[in-house]
Design an enzyme around this catalytic site. Structure first.
Site, PDB file in Angstrom:
ATOM      1  N   ASP A   1       3.874  -7.135  -0.313  1.00 16.92           N
ATOM      2  CA  ASP A   1       4.540  -5.878   0.032  1.00 16.92           C
ATOM      3  C   ASP A   1       5.945  -5.827  -0.546  1.00 16.92           C
ATOM      4  OD1 ASP A   1       4.620  -3.384   1.152  1.00 16.92           O
ATOM      5  OD2 ASP A   1       4.565  -4.049   3.234  1.00 16.92           O
TER       6      ASP A   1
ATOM      7  N   LYS B   1      11.016  -6.346   4.166  1.00 16.54           N
ATOM      8  CA  LYS B   1      10.858  -5.941   2.759  1.00 16.54           C
ATOM      9  C   LYS B   1      11.526  -4.607   2.508  1.00 16.54           C
ATOM     10  CE  LYS B   1       7.628  -2.579   3.218  1.00 16.54           C
ATOM     11  NZ  LYS B   1       7.593  -1.236   2.579  1.00 16.54           N
TER      12      LYS B   1
ATOM     13  N   SER C   1       0.839  -1.198   0.000  1.00 23.68           N
ATOM     14  CA  SER C   1       0.000   0.000   0.000  1.00 23.68           C
ATOM     15  C   SER C   1       0.872   1.245   0.000  1.00 23.68           C
ATOM     16  CB  SER C   1      -0.908   0.009   1.235  1.00 23.68           C
ATOM     17  OG  SER C   1      -0.171  -0.248   2.414  1.00 23.68           O
TER      18      SER C   1
ATOM     19  N   ARG D   1       9.917   4.724  -0.580  1.00 22.67           N
ATOM     20  CA  ARG D   1      11.039   5.509  -0.058  1.00 22.67           C
ATOM     21  C   ARG D   1      12.301   4.654   0.001  1.00 22.67           C
ATOM     22  NH1 ARG D   1      10.381   8.710   5.540  1.00 22.67           N
ATOM     23  NH2 ARG D   1       8.888   9.821   4.229  1.00 22.67           N
ATOM     24  N   ASN D   2      12.163   3.371   0.357  1.00 25.74           N
ATOM     25  CA  ASN D   2      13.328   2.501   0.463  1.00 25.74           C
ATOM     26  C   ASN D   2      13.925   2.199  -0.906  1.00 25.74           C
ATOM     27  OD1 ASN D   2      13.524   1.573   3.474  1.00 25.74           O
ATOM     28  ND2 ASN D   2      11.354   1.540   2.981  1.00 25.74           N
TER      29      ASN D   2
END
Length: 342
Positions: A257, A204, A151, A268-269
């Site tokens: 995910d 993740k 999400s 962002r990662n």
């Protein structure tokens, strides 16, 4: 032990209007506050920044959700006690590394018996605790749940179709929360594997950094696919060591995910890894949660003798002890074995 079950509106469940407190005014906190409004609840949102609170009251959050106007309805405040007063459910959406401090402030005002739903993902860097462990330390009388899954905040804020998992050790509580949180375009499944959902969400982020770094270094789509696939193997190994069920890690909060976070610059990662792979300046960038998680996850894997070469490589790259090229070479020259060998 039912694993994941389908819950939500349109399935005969009676909807109860709750007062829900959301702790955190970033993109995800604001998006979840909007989702709770759509589910028919009264929503109070707490944030430290007065300017952000004023913007949310006006129906926008230009810092984290630029271009999205959502109208009034969220009771935004900088007063933690006011936000928590009368709340039947509390959603903790503060970053994982600051959760303990925020709960310390909230403890005196937490409504007795109100479930605390963890909505941030990570492992506490200093202690190696999952987020549920922090809640057990700080708020032992409040039931614990977690909301996780593939999400993006902007999708949820816009009301685009999204499916997530709500997990709690108490199967009935998980099902109740999933039903209460579900609304048009937000489908909540339930699970009683709280640890499995937490592990999937935390790890993740590390693999998303790895996937972004591979992409940023222009190593090719084949390398990225291999990184994600073998990363999932490591996720399952570490999950098993924590007692997570394999079917949970194959679901929305694990594989789902992972696939989303490893394939989009909205993550962002992944974006952090992309900049890392391109050799861009990282100072000043928002710190991705996978950065502190990588270090503690690598330490946990080493202490428990779990084979996790990708996690270890990401941690080493982030601390500056090896380059991306050296990490890839080390991974490619590992001893050969069968694909399914654990």
């Amino acid at each position: 032990m039912s694993g994941q079950g389908m819950s939500g509106r349109g399935m005969g469940a009676k909807q109860t209007r709750r007062r829900i407190a959301v702790l955190g005014g970033g993109a995800w906190g604001t998006a979840l506050a909007l989702a709770m409004l759509r589910a028919g609840h009264a929503v109070a949102l707490w944030a430290r920044d007065a300017g952000m609170v004023d913007a949310i009251r006006r129906g926008e959050n230009p810092r984290y959700l630029p271009g999205i106007s959502f109208g009034a309805g969220i009771e935004a405040t900088t007063d933690l006690e006011a936000a928590l007063s009368g709340a039947g459910r509390v959603l903790a959406v503060t970053p994982a590394q600051s959760l303990r401090a925020v709960l310390g402030e909230a403890a005196a005002h937490m409504p007795a018996g109100a479930p605390l739903v963890l909505c941030a993902k990570g492992i506490e860097r200093d202690t190696g605790e999952l987020m549920s462990g922090i809640v057990e330390d700080m708020l032992p009388r409040n039931p614990i749940a977690a909301l996780s899954g593939p999400s993006f905040a902007v999708d949820v804020a816009r009301g685009l179709p999204t499916a997530v998992v709500v997990a709690a050790r108490d199967e009935a509580l998980a099902a109740l929360l999933a039903a209460e949180f579900s609304a048009d375009n937000l489908r909540c499944y339930s699970s009683d594997d709280l640890v499995g959902v937490e592990i999937g969400g935390a790890l993740k982020n590390v693999f998303a950094i790895a996937a972004g770094a591979v992409t940023g270094a222009a190593l090719g789509a084949s390398a990225q696919a291999a990184m994600v696939t073998r990363g999932f193997v490591e996720l399952r190994r570490i999950g098993a060591a924590f007692g997570a069920r394999p079917e949970t890690l194959m679901g929305l909060s694990g594989l789902g995910d992972l696939l989303l976070s490893c394939s989009s610059v909205q993550s962002r990662n992944f974006g952090y890894g992309l900049a890392l792979g391109r050799g861009e300046e990282l100072a000043g960038r928002p710190l991705a949660e996978g950065v502190p998680t990588a270090a503690i996850a690598a330490r946990i894997a080493a202490e428990r003798a779990i084979d996790a070469p990708i996690i270890s490589a990401v941690a080493a790259i982030l601390e500056g002890s090896i380059t991306i090229g050296e990490a890839v070479m080390a991974l490619m020259t590992r001893p050969l074995k069968t694909e399914t060998e654990e």
